[in-house]
Every structure is written in C-alpha cells, then in structure tokens.
Design a protein around this motif. Structure first.
Motif, short mmCIF file in Angstrom:
data_model
loop_
_atom_site.label_atom_id
_atom_site.label_comp_id
_atom_site.label_asym_id
_atom_site.label_seq_id
_atom_site.Cartn_x
_atom_site.Cartn_y
_atom_site.Cartn_z
N SER A 58 11.35 9.89 -9.41
CA SER A 58 10.07 9.59 -8.77
C SER A 58 10.19 9.60 -7.25
N HIS A 59 9.04 9.65 -6.59
CA HIS A 59 8.96 9.68 -5.12
C HIS A 59 7.67 8.97 -4.73
N LEU A 60 7.78 7.98 -3.84
CA LEU A 60 6.60 7.29 -3.32
C LEU A 60 6.63 7.29 -1.81
N ALA A 61 5.46 7.08 -1.21
CA ALA A 61 5.33 6.98 0.24
C ALA A 61 4.65 5.65 0.56
N LEU A 62 5.36 4.78 1.27
CA LEU A 62 4.88 3.43 1.55
C LEU A 62 4.24 3.36 2.92
N ASP A 63 3.00 2.85 2.96
CA ASP A 63 2.32 2.60 4.24
C ASP A 63 2.76 1.29 4.86
N GLY A 64 2.88 0.25 4.04
CA GLY A 64 3.28 -1.04 4.59
C GLY A 64 3.23 -2.13 3.55
N VAL B 292 0.86 -1.17 0.00
CA VAL B 292 0.00 0.00 0.00
C VAL B 292 0.91 1.23 0.00
N PHE B 293 0.79 2.05 -1.04
CA PHE B 293 1.66 3.21 -1.16
C PHE B 293 0.95 4.30 -1.95
N THR B 294 1.56 5.48 -1.91
CA THR B 294 1.04 6.63 -2.64
C THR B 294 2.14 7.18 -3.54
N PRO B 295 1.90 7.24 -4.87
CA PRO B 295 2.87 7.90 -5.74
C PRO B 295 2.80 9.41 -5.54
N ILE B 296 3.92 10.02 -5.23
CA ILE B 296 3.95 11.46 -4.95
C ILE B 296 4.27 12.26 -6.22
#
Length: 754
Positions: free
Chosen positions: A713-719, A602-606
């Motif tokens: 690129s930059h992503l933010a990972l929840d888990g 589960v992640f969000t592409p920034i």
C-alpha cells in the motif's frame, strides 16, 4: 536495595557512556595504529564531537532492559519482543552487516521470520561463529545495574537476554559482565569483582580459559608502568583476532578487558586508557570496563574531563524518536525504579519524586546537569551569543528547592538589557552532530499544550532579574514565554507555564529565561540556581506535513523531520508525507508519554488495501489504531507482539476509494478506543463511519502516533491534529486544512514574542 546504590547506578551508567565515547573514534583500530598516531598515552578523548550521536553499545543495553517494563520479565521471549519492538528494520540501532555476517542482524531476521527465541540466536540455528561474536557481552551492562548486589540474578537475566542473539561464549561474556557489575556495588577490589564475574562463566569454556590465562600472566610478570604492553603481546599471540572467526569475536576483546582491569590497578583513568590503547573493539571494551569501575569506584573517580564533554546527554537510535533524546540521570532513574521493583521494595521517600517516570530534571546525583545548556542574547543578531562570555554549569549543595542539590549556573560578563537562557534541548537536527553514528532520528520531547514547571533561585550575593519559563519554535525562532516575575535574592520561586496549544510549533528548547536589570555600562557576573524542571501534560498540537523537511545527515542518511521510520519508503512531495511499502511500512512521531488523547489524520490512500493510523504507539509491535481495509471496510486494529501484523478488533462498511482524501479520528481514553472515518465534505458525497472497540485499547495506556501501510500500500499524509480526549467532543465536521491553517483561537494562550 541499599539507598546508596541509586547513585552507583548513575555512576555506572554514566561511565558506560563515557567509555563508549572515549573508544568510538578509534573503534576497530589496531594497537600499532593507535600508538603510531597518539604515542604511548591517550589520557583524554581522542576526538571532539558537537554532540555524540547514537551507539549500538548503549542502544542495546538501554532498550533490551525495557523488556522488564513491557513484559514484566527478562526471559528470552520478552527480550526478543523488545528487540522487535524498539529496533528499526535494518537501519539504525546496531550494525546491519547482513544475514550470516552480523550476529544481531541474523537473529533479528530469524525472529521476523518466525524462528523463536532462544533458537533465534543459537549455535544450532546460526553456527558457532555467529553465536560467539561480541554482542552478548556489550549489551549486558544494564542487567548488572538493575540487579545491584545480586550477581546470580544479574547473570541469569543477562544469559536469557543474550540468548536471543548469541550462544556459547556469547552467553558467558554476558554473564561475566552483568555479574561483575552487580558485584561491584558491594566490592571495590577489581580482582575480587572479576572473580565473582568468572564464577558465573561455564567452567573450562574458552572464555574462562582466556581470562584465567591473562590473570596468570599478570600474576607472574612485572605489573608497573608499561608492563601491560607485554601482556597485550601475549594476548595477541594466543587470543588475537587471527585465532577466531567472524568480524568481531568475543574472546580477544574479553581478554583485553581483563588485561585493562588488572593493570589499571583500580584507577579509573588508567584502566580506561590501557583498554583503549590495546585497540580492537575499543568502544565496546572500554564501555564495559568503565561501567564495572564506575560502579565499584563511584562518582568521585570520574573526573570533570570525562563528564563535561558528555554533558549528561544520551542519544539513541531506536524506532521511537521521543526515546532517542535522553539524559543520563533520567535513564539511571529508570534503571533504579526497575531495581526497586525487582526487589519488591518501595522507593525511599527522599528519592520517590526524583525517580518518578516524568521528564524531570532533579539534579540529585552529584555532578549531574541533565544535559542543560546556557546561551545569551544581547539583541545584536544571531551571532551575539558568545561575545567573549564565560558560561559555567555546576551541580551544587549550596541550596535546593527539594532534596539536597540543584543546578548552579554562572554567565559573565552580562549587561543590563541582555537575556540569558538556561534550557534543555528538546529536538535535535543533523547540524547538531559531527557524524551520523547508527543513524539517529528524533521526535520532540515537548509539544504545544504541554506544561513546563521549574524552581528558580538567585543567591543573596548575586543580582536580581526578571525570570520566566519559555519554549522556542526552532523553525522561526519564535519564543513562547510565560509570565515574567521580578525575582529577588535569597528566595526559591516555583514557575509554571503551559505552552500555547493548537499550533504547529516545533519546540527545540525549553527552560528558564533571565532578563538582566541594572544601569547602562554595568558589566557583571550573573549567578543563579534552578531545580526540578519538568515537562508534562497532554499535547494540543498540529503537525502539518507541508512544513516538514528532509533532514540530510553527515554520511548521507536522510530522515523526515519529527518522524522515525520502522520500515518502508518515506518521502515528502507537494506538501505531503508519502509512505509506501512492499510488505509493510510504519512512521511514528509524538510523545511516548501521551495518554488520553484524540488524533485526527488527514490522508489520501494512493494504492493498496491497508492504510492505517496508529496511536498509543510504544514501538514497532506495540500500538493500536484504525485502518482502511480491503473491500470497502474500516476497522479498529491492535498490533501483534511478534511483529506479524495487526489483529482486527472491530469493523464496519466504509466505501473509501483510492485518490480520495479521508479524515480518520481515533480517540483513546482510559481503556476505551473509538474511531470515526469520513470522506468528502459535509453534505453531498460525504461518507462516514464510527467504531467502538469491544476489547478497548488493550495493554497500551500511553504512546505516540503514527501511520502504517501493508501489503504493497501507499498513502499520502497531509497532517495530524492531536488534542486531549474529552467526553462529548465531536469530531470536526470539515477536513482540517493543514497547509497554512490557523490554530483554534480557543487554544491560544497569551504569549510574548522576543
């Protein structure tokens, strides 16, 4: 291959690690500085460490050797791929002193920029100063260990491997060390071993000249007592650092090695001491010399004063945190397996199980402990573990569950109601180390859902106890404990325990738990034996980035707990793990032995147009996975072996957006590779995609997990959620909430908290 060579492989590799640790605290010191501080003798380690952190002198030999498994050969091209695969980009592993300053750094950047091996390390490319520094020599021990009794093959492989980064006398040093170690399997006379090594050095080279000069000086001068000091002055005057350019040239250090082996007279302790007292690149020189003598003289020559502080532990700083926690018998078993494969022979029946590829602690090598540890608790709080107790571990032939040896442990005094833990540490933190040598980082070697097995025995002269297997979550101290049994005396018992699955436990230790029995006021010595402890099976695990920490090491370098980093910028912010890059960035975690599994990210592409998730990761150039791609696409990808990026295996339309959370699930089962992607919640606004690779997972049958970004690129990972692959299992229909999420009740096993 002769069966007795198996033990010599262990003794040589153990000696190499001992030599590195002995020389590391005074690396780069002069002869004069060492003598000023320590006097004329240095019979023991010059510094105490909590645990010895990673070192380039063991990183290189250990991971370059893996080219044999990964590529099936030891060519310059295969070793170059191993270098790109296992070395993090410009941090950890070895000295990153800059292009044109550090030989390995220079060659690594050459490879990264398309200059192939062996041109990457050649004089034609880099000049003689770069090509003839010490690295060709110090990374070559394992080519001798994997070719016992085959010095020609050892020298050939060592030259090929060293040519990735070195040339000229750098290759001569590689051949000398590898051939000497190989010859030492069949020859105890150190002078004869050296002559065999020199037979694979180019005639009339500066390397041969230096070693022959030292040998001639030895033959024509006094040899006893402190006579070596006169020889060192000769070496310094004729082959000293001032005679050769660069930071750490091979010739002065090779001359010191020859001096130490000659004046040491075949005595392990004295040879290492002389080598260390000479100064210069002490950990490199003593490590090489120790490996040669460790093979030639065997385990009987290596005293307890050397072995006990090492404790069979090998810490590395590769890009894979799972491989950065090793025990020396386990890595020796790996070398032995490769040696049998090179000879085209079957492993002998008596060693087959012990040399298997699992995390198995078999104790078949005399004196081995597989980095096992003891601690006790009385229930009086965290500070009660010592309490004047005496702990002792000893490899024994007294009895064994299999083979001929087991691990004997003694704890005294113990009292009824107390608990004794005999365990293997499965994760390390900065506070476990004195320093940050070569910047190690770790992933656990045991996870929820996996199985711990082992055999236990209480001798007839001992005391009974309740015993169980356990794993400990080091975040909160929770103990996951298997079934307790009342163990009588004189009987081996096999235990098996599956760590409860579906949790986010960070398992930092696992092993045997002994509960003392008896009457009040009794104080006694508690004795037992264990054998064949192993960790295996597929993980059933949930990694919540909101629970991870920034680990700050002595010296200032930082890591994200449980993760290793190939490249890019990684940080924790508001419960998420962020990864960004200018060109590319990758983070890895998990077990390299995982095979058939499903991973949900589960992640969000920034920002940017490549946001990837990886599985079956075997390093920086060996993995497969899925990625969000430019133009609203979703693809299955596989890394290229040259580290230049990913090949697209399959793709489909998928309208992902920056700032919108995405759930990507990837499954590898056998050679099948498939993936699903989903944005939004079930119902309104949900977008989904599914892909199956027509090419399968390719050559990667096992490996850990990770995330990757490219092209700014930059992503933010929840888990990440990992569980065993299974036909008919559909991906979850809702986003997994990683922060404070409850584990799946179906995956909870009966546990006992202590």
């Amino acid at each position: 291959m002769k069966q007795e060579y198996i033990e010599k492989i262990y003794s040589g590799w153990l000696a190499k690690i001992i030599g590195i640790r002995y020389g590391a605290p005074i690396e780069g010191w002069s002869y004069e500085k060492i003598r000023n501080l320590f006097g004329d003798r240095l019979p023991d380690y010059p510094a105490a460490y909590k645990n010895f952190a990673a070192d380039d002198d063991s990183n290189g030999p250990w991971f370059f050797l893996r080219a044999l498994e990964d590529s099936g050969e030891a060519t310059p091209q295969a070793v170059a791929q191993a270098l790109l695969n296992y070395a993090p980009y410009e941090h950890g592993f070895f000295w990153w002193g800059g292009y044109g300053v550090s030989t390995e750094h220079t060659a690594y950047l050459n490879l990264r920029n398309g200059i192939p091996a062996p041109q990457s390390g050649s004089m034609a490319q880099n000049g003689s100063t770069m090509a003839e520094q010490i690295g060709g020599q110090i990374f070559s021990d394992t080519w001798g260990l994997v070719n016992p009794g085959h010095p020609e093959r050892a020298a050939r492989m060592a030259r090929a491997a060293a040519s990735v980064t070195h040339d000229g006398d750098g290759l001569n040093g590689a051949a000398f060390v590898a051939a000497s170690i190989s010859a030492a399997f069949e020859e105890r006379d150190i002078r004869k071993v050296m002559e065999t090594g020199l037979s694979f050095v180019e005639p009339d080279s500066r390397y041969e000249e230096a070693l022959r000069a030292v040998m001639a000086f030895y033959d024509s001068h006094e040899k006893e007592g402190e006579a070596w000091r006169e020889c060192f002055q000769y070496v310094k005057a004729h082959y000293g650092y001032d005679k050769y350019p660069g930071v750490c040239h091979i010739i002065p250090n090779a001359a010191v090695m020859a001096l130490a082996m000659l004046y040491g007279g075949g005595d392990f302790d004295r040879t290492l001491e002389i080598c260390n007292l000479c100064g210069w690149d002490t950990d490199c020189n003593v490590g090489n010399v120790a490996c040669i003598l460790g093979v030639a003289l065997g385990l009987s020559a290596i005293g307890r004063k050397w072995r006990q502080p090492v404790g069979d532990l090998l810490i590395s700083s590769s890009v894979l945190g799972y491989y950065n926690i090793q025990d020396i018998p386990g890595s020796a078993a790996y070398i032995a397996r490769l040696a049998y494969a090179l000879d085209g022979e079957e492993i002998p029946e008596g060693w087959r199980e012990a040399l298997s590829g699992e995390r198995r602690f078999h104790f078949e090598f005399p004196g081995s402990t597989h980095a096992m540890r003891l601690r006790a608790e009385s229930g009086n709080g965290p500070g009660d573990a010592g309490n004047g107790r005496h702990f002792y571990l000893e490899n024994t032939e007294e009895t064994a569950a299999s083979g001929s040896r087991s691990l004997k442990f003694v704890a005294a005094p113990m009292e009824p109601g107390e608990v004794l833990y005999l365990y293997h540490q499965t994760y390390y933190r900065p506070e476990d180390f004195t320093d940050s040598r070569y910047d190690p980082a770790f992933s656990p070697i045991l996870y929820p859902g996996q199985v711990v097995e082992g055999w236990v025995y209480l001798p007839e002269y001992g005391r009974p106890a309740q015993v169980s297997l356990y794993g400990k979550d080091i975040r909160n101290g929770k103990i996951y404990e298997g079934e307790r049994i009342s163990l009588g005396l004189g009987e081996w018992k096999r235990l098996r325990f599956q760590i409860p699955g579906g949790t986010d436990a960070l398992l930092g230790e696992a092993g045997f738990c002994f509960r003392m029995e008896g009457r009040a006021l009794e104080r006694f010595e508690f004795v037992g034996m264990v054998d064949d402890l192993s960790f295996s099976g597929q993980a059933d695990y949930r990694l919540d980035c909101g629970r991870e920490q920034t680990e700050v090491w002595p010296g200032g370098h930082t890591e994200i707990s449980q993760f290793t980093r190939l490249k890019g910028d990684a940080w924790l912010e508001q419960g998420r793990l962020h990864l960004s890059c200018a060109d590319f960035g990758e983070l890895y975690t998990g077990g390299c032995d995982w095979r058939d599994y499903r991973a949900e990210y589960v992640f969000t592409p920034i920002c940017g147009n490549f946001h990837g998730v990886n599985l079956r990761v075997q390093g920086g150039t060996r993995s497969c996975g899925a990625a969000l791609l430019e133009g609203g696409r979703f693809g299955l990808v596989r890394s290229r072996p040259d580290g230049s990026g990913y090949d697209l295996l399959a793709e489909t339309a998928f309208p992902w957006k920056w700032g919108r959370p995405v759930t990507v699930t990837v499954e590898a089962a056998g050679n099948a590779l498939r993936a699903w992607a989903r944005t939004g919640e079930t119902g309104e606004g949900e977008e989904t995609a599914e892909l199956v690779s027509p090419h399968g997972a390719g050559p990667y049958s096992n490996g850990c997990v990770g995330v990757s970004v490219r092209q700014g690129s930059h992503l933010a990972l929840d888990g990440i959620r990992i569980w065993p692959a299974g036909d008919g299992i559909k991906p979850p229909k809702h986003h997994q909430s990683f922060q404070n999420a409850a584990p799946n009740p179906e995956n909870i096993h009966k546990t006992t908290e202590i």
